[in-house]
Structures are given as C-alpha cells and as structure tokens.
Design an enzyme around this catalytic site. Structure first.
Site, PDB file in Angstrom:
ATOM      1  N   LYS A   1      40.840  30.800  54.328  1.00 32.07           N
ATOM      2  CA  LYS A   1      39.631  31.001  53.535  1.00 32.07           C
ATOM      3  C   LYS A   1      38.744  29.759  53.617  1.00 32.07           C
ATOM      4  CE  LYS A   1      40.306  32.526  49.419  1.00 32.07           C
ATOM      5  NZ  LYS A   1      40.503  32.706  47.971  1.00 32.07           N
TER       6      LYS A   1
ATOM      7  N   LYS B   1      47.286  24.789  46.794  1.00 32.24           N
ATOM      8  CA  LYS B   1      47.272  25.605  45.569  1.00 32.24           C
ATOM      9  C   LYS B   1      48.291  24.996  44.611  1.00 32.24           C
ATOM     10  CE  LYS B   1      45.411  29.335  43.795  1.00 32.24           C
ATOM     11  NZ  LYS B   1      44.041  29.845  43.954  1.00 32.24           N
TER      12      LYS B   1
ATOM     13  N   ASN C   1      36.496  35.521  35.083  1.00 33.00           N
ATOM     14  CA  ASN C   1      35.407  34.802  35.734  1.00 33.00           C
ATOM     15  C   ASN C   1      34.829  35.561  36.925  1.00 33.00           C
ATOM     16  OD1 ASN C   1      34.960  32.744  38.220  1.00 33.00           O
ATOM     17  ND2 ASN C   1      34.009  31.997  36.359  1.00 33.00           N
TER      18      ASN C   1
ATOM     19  N   GLY D   1      39.973  25.424  39.315  1.00 32.95           N
ATOM     20  CA  GLY D   1      40.552  26.436  38.424  1.00 32.95           C
ATOM     21  C   GLY D   1      41.045  27.648  39.194  1.00 32.95           C
ATOM     22  N   ASP D   2      41.807  28.465  38.530  1.00 30.43           N
ATOM     23  CA  ASP D   2      42.201  29.792  39.028  1.00 30.43           C
ATOM     24  C   ASP D   2      42.581  30.558  37.760  1.00 30.43           C
ATOM     25  OD1 ASP D   2      42.859  31.595  41.350  1.00 30.43           O
ATOM     26  OD2 ASP D   2      44.846  31.526  40.485  1.00 30.43           O
TER      27      ASP D   2
ATOM     28  N   LYS E   1      42.528  21.659  49.242  1.00 29.10           N
ATOM     29  CA  LYS E   1      41.596  22.198  48.241  1.00 29.10           C
ATOM     30  C   LYS E   1      42.073  23.579  47.857  1.00 29.10           C
ATOM     31  CE  LYS E   1      37.690  22.131  46.001  1.00 29.10           C
ATOM     32  NZ  LYS E   1      38.497  22.179  44.777  1.00 29.10           N
TER      33      LYS E   1
ATOM     34  N   GLN F   1      44.677  30.212  51.414  1.00 31.37           N
ATOM     35  CA  GLN F   1      43.578  29.270  51.183  1.00 31.37           C
ATOM     36  C   GLN F   1      43.198  28.511  52.462  1.00 31.37           C
ATOM     37  OE1 GLN F   1      42.790  28.965  47.555  1.00 31.37           O
ATOM     38  NE2 GLN F   1      40.848  28.202  48.354  1.00 31.37           N
TER      39      GLN F   1
ATOM     40  N   SER G   1      32.816  24.952  45.299  1.00 26.14           N
ATOM     41  CA  SER G   1      33.590  23.775  44.911  1.00 26.14           C
ATOM     42  C   SER G   1      33.361  22.651  45.911  1.00 26.14           C
ATOM     43  CB  SER G   1      35.087  24.098  44.889  1.00 26.14           C
ATOM     44  OG  SER G   1      35.422  24.742  43.688  1.00 26.14           O
TER      45      SER G   1
HETATM   46  P1  NDP Z   1      40.568  35.064  34.947  1.00 25.92           P
HETATM   47  O1  NDP Z   1      41.812  34.540  34.332  1.00 25.92           O
HETATM   48  O2  NDP Z   1      39.237  34.566  34.503  1.00 25.92           O
HETATM   49  O3  NDP Z   1      40.525  36.668  34.827  1.00 25.92           O
HETATM   50  C1  NDP Z   1      41.539  37.478  35.299  1.00 25.92           C
HETATM   51  C2  NDP Z   1      41.246  38.897  34.846  1.00 25.92           C
HETATM   52  O4  NDP Z   1      42.203  39.778  35.424  1.00 25.92           O
HETATM   53  C3  NDP Z   1      41.361  39.070  33.343  1.00 25.92           C
HETATM   54  O5  NDP Z   1      40.432  40.059  32.930  1.00 25.92           O
HETATM   55  C4  NDP Z   1      42.807  39.559  33.169  1.00 25.92           C
HETATM   56  O6  NDP Z   1      42.995  40.316  31.998  1.00 25.92           O
HETATM   57  C5  NDP Z   1      42.941  40.437  34.391  1.00 25.92           C
HETATM   58  N1  NDP Z   1      44.347  40.546  34.788  1.00 25.92           N
HETATM   59  C6  NDP Z   1      45.200  39.553  35.123  1.00 25.92           C
HETATM   60  N2  NDP Z   1      46.409  40.023  35.420  1.00 25.92           N
HETATM   61  C7  NDP Z   1      46.327  41.370  35.274  1.00 25.92           C
HETATM   62  C8  NDP Z   1      47.240  42.430  35.433  1.00 25.92           C
HETATM   63  N3  NDP Z   1      48.498  42.201  35.816  1.00 25.92           N
HETATM   64  N4  NDP Z   1      46.792  43.697  35.196  1.00 25.92           N
HETATM   65  C9  NDP Z   1      45.508  43.942  34.814  1.00 25.92           C
HETATM   66  N5  NDP Z   1      44.590  42.961  34.648  1.00 25.92           N
HETATM   67  C10 NDP Z   1      44.995  41.706  34.873  1.00 25.92           C
HETATM   68  O7  NDP Z   1      40.766  34.854  36.533  1.00 25.92           O
HETATM   69  P2  NDP Z   1      39.669  34.822  37.664  1.00 25.92           P
HETATM   70  O8  NDP Z   1      38.616  35.836  37.392  1.00 25.92           O
HETATM   71  O9  NDP Z   1      39.282  33.416  37.917  1.00 25.92           O
HETATM   72  O10 NDP Z   1      40.556  35.276  38.927  1.00 25.92           O
HETATM   73  C11 NDP Z   1      40.803  36.639  39.220  1.00 25.92           C
HETATM   74  C12 NDP Z   1      41.324  36.737  40.626  1.00 25.92           C
HETATM   75  O11 NDP Z   1      40.376  36.145  41.534  1.00 25.92           O
HETATM   76  C13 NDP Z   1      42.650  35.998  40.903  1.00 25.92           C
HETATM   77  O12 NDP Z   1      43.348  36.706  41.897  1.00 25.92           O
HETATM   78  C14 NDP Z   1      42.162  34.666  41.490  1.00 25.92           C
HETATM   79  O13 NDP Z   1      43.160  34.077  42.297  1.00 25.92           O
HETATM   80  C15 NDP Z   1      40.995  35.144  42.320  1.00 25.92           C
HETATM   81  N6  NDP Z   1      40.011  34.116  42.644  1.00 25.92           N
HETATM   82  C16 NDP Z   1      39.381  33.406  41.674  1.00 25.92           C
HETATM   83  C17 NDP Z   1      38.438  32.453  42.019  1.00 25.92           C
HETATM   84  C18 NDP Z   1      37.633  31.737  40.997  1.00 25.92           C
HETATM   85  O14 NDP Z   1      36.720  31.005  41.385  1.00 25.92           O
HETATM   86  N7  NDP Z   1      37.868  31.924  39.712  1.00 25.92           N
HETATM   87  C19 NDP Z   1      38.160  32.114  43.432  1.00 25.92           C
HETATM   88  C20 NDP Z   1      38.830  32.986  44.369  1.00 25.92           C
HETATM   89  C21 NDP Z   1      39.734  33.928  43.979  1.00 25.92           C
HETATM   90  P3  NDP Z   1      43.138  39.599  30.543  1.00 25.92           P
HETATM   91  O15 NDP Z   1      41.737  39.291  30.118  1.00 25.92           O
HETATM   92  O16 NDP Z   1      43.803  40.629  29.701  1.00 25.92           O
HETATM   93  O17 NDP Z   1      43.974  38.373  30.774  1.00 25.92           O
END
Ligand code: NDP
Length: 448
Positions: free
Chosen positions: A114, A126, A240, A165-166, A90, A111, A380
């Site tokens: 976690k 992943k 997200n 998703g990620d 997962k 993961q 999830s």
């Molecule tokens: P999203 O794609 O929804 O959002 C990512 C955000 O981070 C966006 O605002 C993006 O900016 C910004 N970002 C990405 N890369 C950079 C960078 N190099 N410098 C500055 N800003 C950056 O992803 P999520 O919110 O889903 O995921 C964010 C993190 O959380 C990741 O590490 C993911 O692995 C982790 N995560 C997510 C989970 C989930 O349920 N969604 C669960 C557990 C962990 P922009 O809008 O410009 O692209």
C-alpha cells in the site's frame, strides 16, 4: 514447484499459528507470480521473496497500567517493522481485543505494498495492543497510552518508524502517545501522524482515508465509462473511514443508504446523515441505534450487516473479513457492480472469488484495500513532510495532493493490471505495482 509456491510452503510450515498473516501472504504471492516469473533468476539469487515475507523486526512487550479501581492491568503491546526498503516503517497502531501477532503481521505485510503504491518514501509497519479502549475512562486510556509509549519510544523515530492511528486509536490516543514520547525523549518531531492540529497534525488527515476511497472509486467508475452521481452506495462501519466516505460520496452526488457498527446497521432511504453519524460516534461514542431517534424515517437492524441492501456500489469500511462469500453473492445478485475497500481485507477469500467470477462474467469492479484505502497513509506521509518543513499546508492543498495521489494509484494499478493480467484485474495490478518498487529497492540495497 514455482518459486512463489516454494516460499509459501515454507512460510506455512513456519507460521502455522498465524492464519491471518498466511492468508494475506498467500494472496499477495499468488498474484505477483507473473512479475516474479519475469525476474525469477535474479530474485532467487538474492532470496528476495524469503526476505519479503519475514518482518525485519517484531517487538513485543507487556503494558502494565492502573485502572480507575486501582488495579494493575496487563496488556500486550507490539510493533511489527516489516520492510524499510523504500522509507521509514509507517503504519497504524490498532487497539482492539482481537489484536495479536498474526493480525499485525497481516496488516504490516499489506502496508508494504500500500505504502509503495502511494509513490511516497514510506516502508511498511503496523503495531498495537489487545487493549480495548471501549468503556474505559479518559484517565484510563491516558495511563494505558503512557505505559505503551514508555516501551515503544525505544524503537520509533521521525526517520525510523512513524506510527499512526488505526482501529481504536484516534486523535485522543495519538495525543496521549505523542505527549509521552516528547516527555521521554525531549524531542518535538514528527514521530506520529494523525496528530492534533495544534501540535503538528495535518489538515485533511482525518478525512483522508474516506475521501481517498471515494476519489479512487470515482476514478475506477469513470474508467469503466460510468459516473458516481446518483449511484446508491452501501457503506459498512461508522468510524473514521466510513464517516468521511459518506461525506465525500454525498458531495459527489451519490446516495449512501447504510452504515453500521458492532450492534447492527442503519438503513436510511433518504441518504445517511453525516452530521448525525458524527454526533453519535465522535461525541457520544454510542451505538448507531441512536440514529433512529434523530431520523425517524430510518430503520435500525440489530445484529445484522448491510450486504442484503440493494445498491450499485459497496464500500466496506468496518473490519477484516466482514464480507464472506455468501454476502458477496448477495450483493452481486442484488445488482451491485462495484466494491472498493475502505477497511483492510474486509472481503474474505470466498468473497474475492465471487467478485472475480463476476468480473470475468460482466466487468464487476473490485478495488482492494491496499489501493483503495491508501489515502490515509499517503496523507500521513504529507503530514511527515509538513513536520520536516515545519510548515502547515491548507486543507485545499492537502486535499488536492490527496486527489492527485489517488488518481496516480488508480493509473499505476490499471497499468500493471493491463500488463500482467486483464485491464480490470485490479487485485493483480495493485499487488504487482506495489511489489515492483519494493523489490527493486531490496535488490539494489543488497542482502539486508
Ligand atoms: P474506527 O475504530 O474509527 O471504526 C471502526 C468501525 O467499524 C466502527 O463503526 C466499528 O463499530 C465497526 N466495527 C469494528 N469491528 C466490527 C465488527 N466486527 N463488526 C461490525 N462492525 C465493526 O476505525 P477506522 O474507521 O479507522 O478503520 C476501519 C477500517 O479501515 C479498519 O480495517 C482499518 O484498518 C482500516 N483503515 C483505516 C485507516 C484510517 O486512516 N483510519 C487507513 C486505512 C485503513 P463500533 O462503533 O461499534 O466500534
């Protein structure tokens, strides 16, 4: 050389081109050392660590798809099936140009622990692609997702491997991926999570990672005899995780003053407006620079990160290695006393050293991502349960289970921290609590 050091030295030699994975493996191996030492003979006799650090399987494939101009594009697709000792693999799918095998192995390895911490029966995996959905039309994203699933479907299933998703994979992508899986297999099953509500998704899944992050932060802050109410919080990212962390933190009475994207960060002294961020990011898929057009009292700092802003608590929710040693020191020197990671591995090794120094000096609180952002994968797993039962729980039911799970994670992490290190050493606590359950299952299942 200790058992842990031996295993890491071999790993380093074998995977010299995988720096992200090696970094993650080293951090985990170093911190689980006291728990390994307790059972060294048993673990050595079954090569437990040698097996733990190698994925059970990695699938790599090409993903050809046709863009709107009629040209065939080719991306790489991956699924890292790391460990299935305690349940089906997962873990999310990431679509981003930075995706490669090393990044996915690091994420898959994290993961495992976690997922174990959630207390739910889910193994670690992943996957993803170096495809970047940014700037692509809906039709292009759909064609890419269909081609990706046309290969991936062979290796996944509701009882085998359940991706989610990620980064770069949200509701739209999950919908296209699910549609293609169903079309090829003729199965309507819970093979993906993060689905839309009309086809098996769970209420509160979109909110879960951000909400869970704030719930566990609340537990940790209370554990230190403080409260979240009225605290100033710096958030990075605006996707997200960041969006729902902002919403929940505000609901619990804290004030979030920043959020960011790849273009820069917003400082809003009156508190970041959740609705405005969602409108810009979910509806317009645009730059946060738009925020100041809607909230003129806010400021946008192009090309900068928010770590210089004075705060009590920092919640990094964007991406890996977004806080380096200098940024961590800046936060601490400005009075920040708590970091909880919404993103995966957002703090680099120097940043973690700085937190550790501050923890020892004056009780700085640091909750690593594998515990702090586990609410997403936990929910999830709740989606998987609902799919198996063919039932949908209410938002309140899911949210209250999520709260219980996050409180349970905090309790397990704090207990293991107290047993193997200092009671506020949550890095050691999270790694060991996650590791012990997986290790027990691997020993019990024999040499597989
Ligand atoms: P999203 O794609 O929804 O959002 C990512 C955000 O981070 C966006 O605002 C993006 O900016 C910004 N970002 C990405 N890369 C950079 C960078 N190099 N410098 C500055 N800003 C950056 O992803 P999520 O919110 O889903 O995921 C964010 C993190 O959380 C990741 O590490 C993911 O692995 C982790 N995560 C997510 C989970 C989930 O349920 N969604 C669960 C557990 C962990 P922009 O809008 O410009 O692209």
């Amino acid at each position: 050389m200790s058992y842990v050091e031996e295993v890491y030295a071999n790993l380093q030699e074998k995977h010299v081109n995988e720096p992200e994975f090696l970094e993650a493996a080293k951090r985990v191996l170093d911190t689980i050392a006291p728990a390994v030492a307790e059972n060294e003979e048993k673990y050595r006799s079954v090569s437990l660590l040698e097996r733990l650090v190698e994925p059970e399987r990695i699938v790599t494939f090409r993903v050809p798809w046709v863009d709107d101009a009629g040209k065939t594009q080719v991306n790489l697709g991956y699924r890292v099936q790391f460990n299935s000792a305690i349940g089906p693999y997962k873990g999310g799918l990431r679509f981003d140009k930075t995706v490669n095998q090393s990044v996915l192995k690091f994420l898959g390895f994290e993961q495992i622990f976690k997922n174990s911490l959630t207390g739910l029966p889910i193994g670690g995996g992943k996957g993803g692609s170096d495809f970047n959905p940014k700037g692509r039309s809906d039709a292009e994203v759909m064609r890419f997702c269909q081609s990706f699933m046309t290969e991936l479907y062979k290796y996944i299933g509701a009882n085998e491997d359940v991706p989610a998703g990620d980064m770069g994979v949200g509701g739209r992508e999950i919908g296209y991926l699910y549609g293609q899986y169903k079309r090829i297999t003729n199965l309507y099953e819970g093979v993906l999570t993060g689905k839309g509500l009309s086809f098996g998704g769970s209420l509160a899944r979109p909110e879960a990672t951000g909400y869970g992050l704030v719930y566990i932060t609340d537990e940790m802050v209370k554990g230190a005899g403080k409260e979240l109410k009225d605290k100033v919080i710096v958030v990075s990212g605006s996707g997200n995780v960041a969006q729902y962390a902002i919403q929940k933190a505000e609901q619990l009475g804290a004030k979030v003053v920043t959020c960011s994207d790849r273009n820069g960060y917003i400082y809003d002294p009156d508190g970041i407006k959740f609705d405005v961020v969602c409108e810009i990011k979910q509806q317009h898929r645009a730059s946060l620079a738009e925020y100041v057009e809607k909230v003129p009292t806010a400021q946008f700092f192009p090309g900068e990160q928010p770590w210089g802003v004075k705060c009590d608590i920092a919640l990094p929710c964007a991406t890996q290695n977004e806080i380096n040693g200098a940024a961590a020191k800046k936060l601490i020197n400005n009075g920040c006393w708590c970091v909880a990671e919404g993103a995966n591995m957002p703090s680099d090794a120097d940043a973690i050293d700085a937190y550790e120094e501050a923890r020892k000096a004056n009780g700085f609180l640091y909750m690593p991502g594998k515990a702090a952002n586990a609410g997403g994968v936990a929910t999830s797993a709740l989606e998987m349960s609902q799919n198996s039962e063919r039932l949908s729980w209410t938002f309140e039911e899911v949210d209250s289970k999520l709260q219980g799970i996050m409180a349970g994670i905090y309790a397990k992490v704090a207990e293991a921290a107290g047993r193997y290190s200092d009671k506020d050493d949550f890095v050691t606590g999270a790694n060991i609590a996650g590791f012990l359950k997986v290790a027990d299952a691997m020993v019990a299942q024999g040499n597989v």
